[in-house]
Write an enzyme that holds these catalytic residues in place. Sequence first.
Site, short mmCIF file in Angstrom:
data_model
loop_
_atom_site.label_atom_id
_atom_site.label_comp_id
_atom_site.label_asym_id
_atom_site.label_seq_id
_atom_site.Cartn_x
_atom_site.Cartn_y
_atom_site.Cartn_z
N ASP A 17 35.58 -3.16 -26.89
CA ASP A 17 36.06 -3.75 -25.64
C ASP A 17 36.29 -2.68 -24.56
O ASP A 17 37.43 -2.47 -24.12
CB ASP A 17 37.37 -4.51 -25.91
CG ASP A 17 37.69 -5.53 -24.82
OD1 ASP A 17 36.78 -5.86 -24.04
OD2 ASP A 17 38.84 -5.99 -24.77
N VAL A 63 52.30 -5.54 -23.11
CA VAL A 63 52.74 -4.14 -23.15
C VAL A 63 53.93 -3.94 -22.22
O VAL A 63 53.92 -4.38 -21.07
CB VAL A 63 51.59 -3.20 -22.74
CG1 VAL A 63 52.08 -1.74 -22.73
CG2 VAL A 63 50.41 -3.34 -23.69
#
Length: 521
Positions: free
Chosen positions: A247, A98
């Site tokens: 997650d 990211v």
Amino acid sequence: MPPLLQRILSRKTARTAAVLSATVTGLYLVDTHKNAKAFQRTARTAWNGTLRALYDDASSVEYSVVEKIIQKELGKEIHEVFSTFSREPVAAASIAQVHKATLLDGTEVAVKVQKPEIQVQIEWDLIAYRLLIKAYELIFDLPMSFAVDYTIRHLREETDFINEVRNSELCNEYLQTDPRLRHQVYVPKIFKDYSTKRVMVAEWVHGCKATDKARLKEMNLSPKKVMESVVDVFAHQIFISGFVHGDPHPGNILVRKHPNDPRKHQLLLLDHGLYMRESEEFRKQYCLFWKSLFLLDKHTIQDICTLWGVGDSQMMANATLLKPYNANLSPNITPTTNTSVLDAYEIQMKLKTTLKDFLINSELLPKELIFIGRNMTIVRANNKTLGSPVNRINRMARWAVVGLGHDPSFWVSTVPTHQLVTSSSSSSTDNNTSKTLTRQQPLTFWRWVSLSLQTRFNYWVFEAALALMSAAYHFAQVKSYLEKVVLGRKSDGFEAVLDDALKQRLEAEYGIKIEGDLFDA
């Protein structure tokens, strides 16, 4: 196997896993060992330090590679889409990294870029995964490959960012249906015009990890209130919407001051690549299973386990609550610290038999349990990290009851097996065959009176069970506080107490000796 040989193999395996994961950047090897952080609870101590780095620090690709990927996916140069773009990633995981950027209109965004090796490597990695599971199945003579296709399908979906966009939108839609969670939880906006299968652009949000106690204190936010929201949002997914985040580790749950009321908090839910959708039949079964655990309704518990192909309902209860559940089994072998080689062999044979007895028909086992178990394990670990400020089990039990709706028949304590009907459902997303619980009895006036009285009685039994659990929780929290203040001893509260109790149960009944923390994600 002798304990010395076990320790040698554990260290060697851990070292090999670390080398492979550092060398190969494919989906399976890195993500499996990220997931192995949860598996450490049953592995030797040698894994603990070696795998921790893999969970937090994946490798990243160079900026020039990122530029090429964005140009190929968006059809434009980086400067034609973004006015600023960080050359170094702010985060890197196994599949993507990211970067922080700014759109031409000044909007701050997070740009998720998939690593170039993934599309090439994934098929080989999934083949390796399939072969590894098959090898384990042959070596240990235990059913393990029944969920491989299901797991592979979800792992493939995680590499498709268009799928992640859809998951993000669905997650937000379901949250909007709850009047409280719609304000407590925020899903960052996705910019669809700049999102493809390998690149995703989302709103940049500022916040700290939900488990960062120091930062929460700096912002004058209550860790207890924050963790209540964490437990609530994932319990809502499990018991109400049936659309479950796969997650929920701390990096995917940020916290900020609420934009409309700085005295309150707001969760920021990130990374929607891995989701699991429950069938409606399973969702109701799972809600009923939780409620029955607190009513000590052995008949319904056993009937549901039978539908799921599970032979040991007590072990299933332990795994569901992540705590010991009213055992009445008498172990044939009681392990000690001086266990001989012969005893160790007997223990392993007993454990193997126990596991085979637990899963008597793997084809019937709902695959949803795989991701639900992962979700709950990580949420439990998050709660423990903050010192167990929330009575997680009680809170989830109440959500389970809400998930059953207003049908009073679900409060009937004893449901004969012939009233539990298995039916096929073509609407099930994740299972070809769905199991559903229905009750087929004519409702006469006296039957209605009987059901009404039994419903009211069972409701108060349920409340009494929660009250007892609450008393045990508060006792553990007070004890933990006194140990910290008087003795200077660190304690993780009620979750740690449950860990210790469950470790003792596993060793006494199944011969499994756990070293270190149990069920930490």
